[in-house]
Scaffold this motif. Structure first.
Motif, PDB file in Angstrom:
ATOM      1  N   SER A  88      -5.187  -3.344  -3.210  1.00  0.00           N
ATOM      2  CA  SER A  88      -6.130  -2.549  -4.008  1.00  0.00           C
ATOM      3  C   SER A  88      -7.569  -2.763  -3.539  1.00  0.00           C
ATOM      4  O   SER A  88      -8.420  -1.896  -3.695  1.00  0.00           O
ATOM      5  N   ASP A  89      -7.827  -3.898  -2.916  1.00  0.00           N
ATOM      6  CA  ASP A  89      -9.132  -4.160  -2.311  1.00  0.00           C
ATOM      7  C   ASP A  89      -9.362  -3.285  -1.078  1.00  0.00           C
ATOM      8  O   ASP A  89     -10.489  -2.926  -0.750  1.00  0.00           O
ATOM      9  N   MET A 115       0.822  -1.219   0.000  1.00  0.00           N
ATOM     10  CA  MET A 115       0.000   0.000   0.000  1.00  0.00           C
ATOM     11  C   MET A 115       0.849   1.259   0.000  1.00  0.00           C
ATOM     12  O   MET A 115       0.341   2.357  -0.201  1.00  0.00           O
ATOM     13  N   ASP A 119      -0.043   4.799   1.886  1.00  0.00           N
ATOM     14  CA  ASP A 119      -1.431   4.566   2.309  1.00  0.00           C
ATOM     15  C   ASP A 119      -1.500   3.547   3.449  1.00  0.00           C
ATOM     16  O   ASP A 119      -2.472   3.518   4.199  1.00  0.00           O
ATOM     17  N   GLU A 152      -0.491  -7.108  -3.673  1.00  0.00           N
ATOM     18  CA  GLU A 152      -0.960  -5.964  -4.470  1.00  0.00           C
ATOM     19  C   GLU A 152      -2.479  -6.033  -4.646  1.00  0.00           C
ATOM     20  O   GLU A 152      -3.161  -5.005  -4.639  1.00  0.00           O
ATOM     21  N   ASP A 153      -2.989  -7.250  -4.848  1.00  0.00           N
ATOM     22  CA  ASP A 153      -4.433  -7.423  -5.045  1.00  0.00           C
ATOM     23  C   ASP A 153      -5.191  -7.125  -3.753  1.00  0.00           C
ATOM     24  O   ASP A 153      -6.233  -6.467  -3.757  1.00  0.00           O
ATOM     25  N   LYS A 199      -7.912  -0.268  -0.480  1.00  0.00           N
ATOM     26  CA  LYS A 199      -7.835   1.180  -0.743  1.00  0.00           C
ATOM     27  C   LYS A 199      -9.178   1.904  -0.730  1.00  0.00           C
ATOM     28  O   LYS A 199      -9.264   3.005  -0.195  1.00  0.00           O
TER      29      LYS A 199
END
Ligand code: NI
Length: 174
Positions: free
Chosen positions: A168-169, A70, A73, A164-165, A171
């Protein structure tokens, strides 16, 4: 997973109870952390114990990877590791144990009563299992709870995928 819902069903036959509730615990640096501390950021909460041989360290490693993925973030996510074994998980034990993982992870512990309360609120199954040598281990729920910025339960968070997946879930909840 089944245990989580079964236990909730037993306590509240007519309507499912919300997951979560007020708590007051201490992190590995001695800071008080409460349910109010969760407000304004999404939270990933995982319950376990520092003597856990495999599931806990693996999961904490995976959470660390998601926080890393992240970037900055990751500073806007609460990542809590709450002890199911307050007898052995002192603040000092938590501090030592968490030094192997992302520094943004907070290890929360408390006295037996404080821990029993938070386990009940999150409907966490945790049971002491004696070992032959007189020692013991703990069976425990291995779900990661995703809570939103208001501290409300969203869903279990799937960590078994590329960091990474998972990142992004997470975020959209920032
Ligand atoms: Ni564990």
């Amino acid at each position: 997973v089944l245990m989580l819902w079964v236990m909730g069903g037993l306590r509240h036959v007519t309507a499912p109870a919300a997951i979560g509730g007020p708590f007051q615990l201490t992190d590995q640096t001695g800071q008080t952390v409460t349910d109010k501390s969760m407000q304004g950021r999404p939270s990933l909460i995982f319950f376990g114990f520092t003597h856990c041989p495999d599931v806990c360290p693996t999961t904490l490693f995976e959470i660390s990877e998601v926080l890393k993925a992240m970037g900055e973030d990751g500073d806007r996510v609460n990542a809590y590791y709450i002890s199911v074994d307050p007898e052995r998980d002192t603040q000092a034990a938590m501090k030592e144990y968490l030094s192997s993982f992302d520094p943004r992870l907070k290890g929360l512990t408390g006295n037996a009563e404080e821990i029993a309360k938070v386990l009940s609120e999150y409907r966490v199954y945790a049971k002491k299992v004696p070992l032959k040598d007189g020692d013991y281990t703990m069976d425990h729920t291995a779900l990661i709870y995703l809570m939103d910025r208001d501290g409300k339960f969203v869903s279990p968070f799937n960590i078994n995928r590329k960091p990474e997946d998972a990142a992004s879930d997470l975020k959209p909840y920032l």
